[in-house]
Motif scaffolding. Structure first.
Motif, short mmCIF file in Angstrom:
data_model
loop_
_atom_site.label_atom_id
_atom_site.label_comp_id
_atom_site.label_asym_id
_atom_site.label_seq_id
_atom_site.Cartn_x
_atom_site.Cartn_y
_atom_site.Cartn_z
N UNK A 1 59.97 100.43 45.34
CA UNK A 1 58.72 99.87 45.82
C UNK A 1 58.07 98.98 44.76
N UNK A 2 58.16 99.40 43.51
CA UNK A 2 57.62 98.55 42.43
C UNK A 2 58.45 97.29 42.28
N UNK A 3 59.78 97.43 42.35
CA UNK A 3 60.65 96.25 42.25
C UNK A 3 60.40 95.28 43.39
N UNK A 4 59.99 95.78 44.56
CA UNK A 4 59.68 94.92 45.70
C UNK A 4 58.32 94.26 45.58
N UNK A 5 57.51 94.71 44.62
CA UNK A 5 56.18 94.13 44.44
C UNK A 5 55.13 94.75 45.34
#
Length: 391
Positions: free
Chosen positions: A208-212
């Motif tokens: 989720x963090x990598x997806x922004x």
């Protein structure tokens, strides 16, 4: 781990031989045990005579040749997580210990059959990169996976290899209870219960963090709001990003690189850059303040966290995480590798989750979890989110 296990065994009344190959290491461990018990005496939690008696039951022994270890009823190996090293040690233990001695490994993720070289399942030593023959008596080899700090953590995973004798498993399970531990049983599945079921807690947050979708501190806040004692990012900073990634890689490779367990490049990049967590002063967060255990740059967006939870599934850290945790627990039981009761117990005690996957399943419902996973599988095709047949 070794000194913690020795402390618990000695405290339960057993004479203990504490073995290390490095000169002085076993003596240092006895000193650590004595210091730990002194602290308990100072707090009024243990009597002075009881503490002194426990320390007196521990005998240090320095050797690199495990055939010289004195005969005992139970050996618990707690060396580096490397199958070749463990295999070599267990061959020596088999040669040096009586045929009745139970040989246990404290491995957190290595297949028991990879250690014994049990040819009945094709797990011979050669297939795992070693050259040792299969053990003559694999029935007496089991896994006893303790959790740190051993004297405090109640959980012990009792792991059955394909050849482990059921009577031996019953005996060590009863022994763990007599030590004040809570044993759970499972087969030698990759990651066992805790390290297998917990993979989505870290993986979903990282994705989720990598997806922004949100920053790490905000995801942590959302999951703490759901009852988790720590968020996935602060927890992996505490564990060590390298340690957490190594377990994830091990589970992934042992499952033939199943996409369900594939580690993220996001975490691999952290490790490659040396951002290992609290122990290096920087991981997901930075620890350069007066208290080295408190991050100085964890500033969650409370409004965003509140908006994400209960919103669309793809951007809801809690719903995504719980659906995947439930799926893992259900799948483990569906494959016959553990009981639902033991899965819930393991996750509550081993990871301090507010409840277990089957508790959540009862609240959310199998139909809802399955629909959520099907929606995620449609949004992110590739197999990671496929629902367990057990749902």
């Amino acid at each position: 781990m070794g000194s913690g296990i020795a402390q618990v065994a000695a405290g339960a009344g057993h004479p203990v031989t504490l073995v290390d190959s490095r000169a002085g290491a076993a003596d240092e461990a006895v000193s650590r045990i004595a210091a730990a018990l002194d602290r308990l005496v100072a707090r009024g939690r243990l009597g002075r005579e009881e503490a002194d008696a426990a320390v007196g039951r521990v005998t240090p022994h320095t050797t690199a040749d495990m055939t010289t270890v004195p005969p005992v009823g139970l050996v618990i190996e707690a060396v580096v997580e490397h199958a070749d090293v463990k295999r070599a040690i267990f061959r020596q233990l088999e040669a040096g210990q009586p045929a009745t001695t139970v040989l246990a490994t404290n491995t957190s993720s290595i297949d028991i059959d990879a250690i014994t070289g049990d040819a009945t399942t094709g797990h011979d030593a050669a297939s795992h990169g070693g050259h040792s023959p299969a053990m003559a008596r694999p029935g007496r080899v089991v896994g006893l996976h303790f959790f740190n700090p051993v004297p405090v953590m109640r959980l012990v995973e009792v792991i059955a290899g394909s050849a482990s004798d059921p009577a031996v498993l019953d005996d060590v399970t009863a022994l763990m209870r007599s030590w004040g531990k809570t044993p759970v049983r499972c087969t030698s599945t990759p990651g066992f219960i805790v390290n297998r079921v917990a993979r989505p807690f870290y993986g979903e947050a990282q994705r989720m963090v990598a997806e922004g979708i949100a920053d790490p501190a905000t995801v942590d806040l959302a999951l703490r709001g759901a009852g988790f004692r720590m968020g996935p990012f602060e927890l992996t900073d505490l564990i060590g990003q390298d340690v957490n990634l190594a377990v994830g890689e091990s589970v992934w490779h042992q499952t033939q690189e199943d996409p369900r367990y594939e580690p993220t490049d996001w975490q691999r990049d952290l490790v490659r850059s040396g951002r290992l967590g609290r122990k290096t002063g920087r991981g997901v967060f930075t620890y350069d303040g007066e208290d080295p255990n408190v991050p100085t740059d964890a500033r969650p967006d409370e409004e965003l966290a509140g908006r994400l939870v209960g919103g669309p599934l793809a951007t809801d850290p809690v719903a995504r995480t719980l659906a995947m945790l439930v799926n893992e627990g259900v799948d483990l039981v569906h494959r016959g590798e553990a009981s639902a009761e033991d899965v819930d117990t393991a996750m509550r005690l081993g990871t301090n989750y507010p409840q277990g996957p089957f508790d959540w399943l009862a609240e959310i419902g199998a139909d809802t979890v399955r629909r959520q996973l099907e929606e995620l599988d449609h949004l992110y095709p590739g197999g990671r989110y496929r629902p367990s047949e057990g749902l």
